[in-house]
Motif scaffolding. Structure first.
Motif, PDB file in Angstrom:
ATOM      1  N   PHE A 123       0.786  -1.316   0.176  1.00  0.00           N
ATOM      2  CA  PHE A 123      -0.137  -0.030  -0.014  1.00  0.00           C
ATOM      3  C   PHE A 123       0.792   1.277  -0.058  1.00  0.00           C
ATOM      4  O   PHE A 123       0.562   2.179  -0.644  1.00  0.00           O
ATOM      5  CB  PHE A 123      -0.822   0.133   1.400  1.00  0.00           C
ATOM      6  CG  PHE A 123      -1.791   1.083   1.219  1.00  0.00           C
ATOM      7  CD1 PHE A 123      -2.565   1.643   0.162  1.00  0.00           C
ATOM      8  CD2 PHE A 123      -2.014   1.729   2.478  1.00  0.00           C
ATOM      9  CE1 PHE A 123      -3.469   2.592   0.278  1.00  0.00           C
ATOM     10  CE2 PHE A 123      -3.116   2.738   2.552  1.00  0.00           C
ATOM     11  CZ  PHE A 123      -3.767   3.194   1.727  1.00  0.00           C
ATOM     12  N   VAL A 134      -2.749   2.970  -6.137  1.00  0.00           N
ATOM     13  CA  VAL A 134      -3.703   2.138  -5.295  1.00  0.00           C
ATOM     14  C   VAL A 134      -4.896   1.678  -6.204  1.00  0.00           C
ATOM     15  O   VAL A 134      -5.473   2.378  -6.872  1.00  0.00           O
ATOM     16  CB  VAL A 134      -4.217   3.075  -4.169  1.00  0.00           C
ATOM     17  CG1 VAL A 134      -5.057   2.258  -3.445  1.00  0.00           C
ATOM     18  CG2 VAL A 134      -3.025   3.379  -3.143  1.00  0.00           C
ATOM     19  N   SER A 136      -7.876  -1.768  -6.535  1.00  0.00           N
ATOM     20  CA  SER A 136      -8.868  -2.516  -5.813  1.00  0.00           C
ATOM     21  C   SER A 136      -7.992  -3.918  -5.377  1.00  0.00           C
ATOM     22  O   SER A 136      -8.294  -4.403  -4.136  1.00  0.00           O
ATOM     23  CB  SER A 136      -9.998  -2.803  -6.738  1.00  0.00           C
ATOM     24  OG  SER A 136      -9.553  -3.658  -7.895  1.00  0.00           O
ATOM     25  N   VAL A 139      -6.083  -2.782  -2.151  1.00  0.00           N
ATOM     26  CA  VAL A 139      -7.273  -2.421  -1.071  1.00  0.00           C
ATOM     27  C   VAL A 139      -7.830  -3.546  -0.555  1.00  0.00           C
ATOM     28  O   VAL A 139      -7.903  -3.747   0.786  1.00  0.00           O
ATOM     29  CB  VAL A 139      -8.310  -1.253  -1.695  1.00  0.00           C
ATOM     30  CG1 VAL A 139      -9.336  -1.086  -0.664  1.00  0.00           C
ATOM     31  CG2 VAL A 139      -7.617   0.047  -1.923  1.00  0.00           C
ATOM     32  N   GLU A 140      -8.187  -4.292  -1.290  1.00  0.00           N
ATOM     33  CA  GLU A 140      -8.757  -5.797  -0.991  1.00  0.00           C
ATOM     34  C   GLU A 140      -7.710  -6.141  -0.110  1.00  0.00           C
ATOM     35  O   GLU A 140      -8.145  -7.111   1.237  1.00  0.00           O
ATOM     36  CB  GLU A 140      -8.999  -6.746  -1.831  1.00  0.00           C
ATOM     37  CG  GLU A 140      -9.818  -7.949  -1.527  1.00  0.00           C
ATOM     38  CD  GLU A 140     -10.181  -8.758  -2.398  1.00  0.00           C
ATOM     39  OE1 GLU A 140     -10.586  -9.956  -2.439  1.00  0.00           O
ATOM     40  OE2 GLU A 140      -9.890  -8.170  -3.790  1.00  0.00           O
ATOM     41  N   HIS A 143      -7.491  -4.720   3.561  1.00  0.00           N
ATOM     42  CA  HIS A 143      -8.499  -4.991   4.221  1.00  0.00           C
ATOM     43  C   HIS A 143      -8.505  -6.439   4.980  1.00  0.00           C
ATOM     44  O   HIS A 143      -9.157  -6.637   6.074  1.00  0.00           O
ATOM     45  CB  HIS A 143     -10.079  -4.656   3.780  1.00  0.00           C
ATOM     46  CG  HIS A 143     -10.153  -3.240   3.766  1.00  0.00           C
ATOM     47  ND1 HIS A 143     -10.836  -2.683   4.545  1.00  0.00           N
ATOM     48  CD2 HIS A 143     -10.034  -2.303   2.650  1.00  0.00           C
ATOM     49  CE1 HIS A 143     -11.098  -1.501   4.431  1.00  0.00           C
ATOM     50  NE2 HIS A 143     -10.865  -1.267   3.439  1.00  0.00           N
ATOM     51  N   GLU A 148     -10.017  -0.468   9.779  1.00  0.00           N
ATOM     52  CA  GLU A 148     -10.487   0.858   9.263  1.00  0.00           C
ATOM     53  C   GLU A 148      -9.478   1.812   9.807  1.00  0.00           C
ATOM     54  O   GLU A 148      -8.862   2.647   9.500  1.00  0.00           O
ATOM     55  CB  GLU A 148     -11.703   1.234   8.998  1.00  0.00           C
ATOM     56  CG  GLU A 148     -12.493   0.542   7.827  1.00  0.00           C
ATOM     57  CD  GLU A 148     -13.982   0.923   7.805  1.00  0.00           C
ATOM     58  OE1 GLU A 148     -14.445   1.894   8.608  1.00  0.00           O
ATOM     59  OE2 GLU A 148     -14.193   0.625   6.750  1.00  0.00           O
ATOM     60  N   ILE A 151      -5.846   1.327   8.889  1.00  0.00           N
ATOM     61  CA  ILE A 151      -5.592   1.790   7.713  1.00  0.00           C
ATOM     62  C   ILE A 151      -5.352   3.192   7.773  1.00  0.00           C
ATOM     63  O   ILE A 151      -4.474   3.758   6.905  1.00  0.00           O
ATOM     64  CB  ILE A 151      -6.856   1.170   6.482  1.00  0.00           C
ATOM     65  CG1 ILE A 151      -6.694  -0.205   6.355  1.00  0.00           C
ATOM     66  CG2 ILE A 151      -6.715   2.099   5.076  1.00  0.00           C
ATOM     67  CD1 ILE A 151      -7.748  -0.878   5.810  1.00  0.00           C
TER      68      ILE A 151
END
Length: 204
Positions: A123, A134, A136, A139-140, A143, A148, A151
């Protein structure tokens, strides 16, 4: 062109600001030279130090060490040699594993880094890329390992060092001996050099 592009002010220029800057004695073991150029505008320096303290505070799983490694990877992607040296020194001072320090440039494949750490560092690379990379998939994966709030912490580090990377790389801030020694120890084998930040006989 000579560097730094703005003359540093004396440490005794603003006692209140320099008292706040003692924060760096813990993180680095010295007051960084960037303080002495930024103190031309004390309000900006005060805000930068307070943001640094807020962003780098340890709230849990995004540890003090990991925050410094994230900052290193972001600074490396941005190309700021000064911040690379500072972040690898700070990671060492906060107790980073010797294998991680030696192999930070191979974090994506080296066994010293956990899947969660790799997700955070991937990231950092993507967020520090211009244009921003950045996507998907990143980001996936992020997570999968971080909540959150965590992050937000991670991106806070990346974003704050984006500011520092622009500042020090453009200013050509002179590197301090402590940071220089750490970078030569851990990063020179990966091609790091002080470049425009090199000390002269007049530098401290």
């Amino acid at each position: 062109m000579s560097f730094p592009i703005v003359s540093p002010l004396s440490p005794d220029t603003n006692d209140e600001v320099m008292q706040l800057a003692t924060f760096y004695n813990e993180t680095l073991g010295f007051c960084p030279n960037g303080v002495f150029t930024m103190q031309h505008r004390p309000a900006m320096l005060t805000a930068a130090i307070n943001l640094n303290k807020a962003v780098m505070e340890n709230h849990g799983r995004v540890t003090s060490v990991l925050k410094r490694l994230i900052a290193y990877v972001a600074s490396s992607k941005a190309g700021c040699q000064y911040c690379q040296a500072h972040t690898i020194l700070a990671a060492e001072r906060y107790g980073a594993d010797s294998e991680q320090l030696a192999n930070i440039c191979q974090y994506s494949t080296h066994s010293a880094f956990s899947p969660a750490e790799r997700a955070a560092l991937d990231f950092a690379v993507a967020a520090s890329t211009v244009p921003n990379a950045v996507n998907s998939s990143i980001v996936e994966n992020l997570h999968k390992h971080w909540d959150e709030g965590e992050i937000v912490e991670i991106l806070g580090v990346i974003s704050y060092f984006g500011f520092l990377n622009r500042w020090h790389d453009s200013m050509g801030t002179t590197i301090e001996s402590g940071a220089l020694n750490a970078a030569e120890k851990h990063l020179a084998k990966h091609g790091w050099s002080p470049g425009k930040h090199a000390q002269t006989k007049h530098s401290s």
